[in-house]
Enzyme design. Sequence first.
Site, PDB file in Angstrom:
ATOM      1  CG  ASP A  45      -0.976   0.276   8.395  1.00  0.00           C
ATOM      2  OD1 ASP A  45      -1.708   1.176   8.850  1.00  0.00           O
ATOM      3  OD2 ASP A  45       0.192   0.473   8.013  1.00  0.00           O
ATOM      4  CE  LYS A  77       0.863   1.302   4.452  1.00  0.00           C
ATOM      5  NZ  LYS A  77       1.587   2.546   4.831  1.00  0.00           N
TER       6      LYS A  77
END
Length: 291
Positions: free
Chosen positions: A145, A12
């Site tokens: 996350d 990401k």
Amino acid sequence: MSASFTLPAPAKLNRMLHIVGRRDDGYHELQTLFQIVDISDQLTLTLRDDGDITLATPVNGVAHDDNLMVRAARLLQRSAGTAQGAIPRAMPGATLTIEKKLPMGGGLGGGSSNAATVLLGLNKLWQLGLSATALAKLGLQLGADVPVFIYGHSAWAEGIGEKLTSVTLDTPWFVIIHPKVSVSTPLIFQDPELTRDSRPITMARALQGGASEWRNDCEAIVKKRYPLVAEALDWLAQYAPVRLTGTGACLFATFESEQTARTVAELAGQRWPTWVARGLNTSPLQDALGC
């Protein structure tokens, strides 16, 4: 029951990262935009009938039992084994194998993504039938996350990064550079000079304003403490606006053309580990699992 799955664990980028406050427990309140990109580690999950969880490809510098993949598998095993009542039921095990491509501690979310792939993959391999919401709740115990990789979609995030709203972002080409240094996230967040009072903005304003509203509040401190990161940021800024992802060390610039991105990446690759990646709104992990 299928005996084995090979699945991606994608990276990401934080397209922006604003720090809007600090909580009494020491955690920071954030506003960020997560975007999945198409570079990945590859994990193979193989069924075991003896209940053991084994990582067959150790990761340098991380003890077996401390690895997030092993912790994720054991957490799911414990949770599913006791979900039906007070008497734990026997659970299958798994052998985990990873082909590691993403740098550790680079701000690309590699460890969190690995944990999410284990949770989603074993949920299917073990035929548990848990929802994404249930898996995200487990994943949050492993790291802030992890849920974004469980849901597998570009997202606006608040809180410590766990309050997610799916969004649709542009999908440019990215040049991502790793300056060959490891950044300590605790050190950055403990720095007394870190900006902690950015004015909160709405999700709508962040999306409508685009890059003009986006920055990374950690970047100035990382540049000050890590000259190698500053050097790479300054170099890439010659070609396009550049930004740190997370607390780094990785940094990225966006390009509309794949050809331009690859030309810049070829030059960067003479000095640093470099990737060309396409921005995505849906994770290849969800595609692979048919979610």
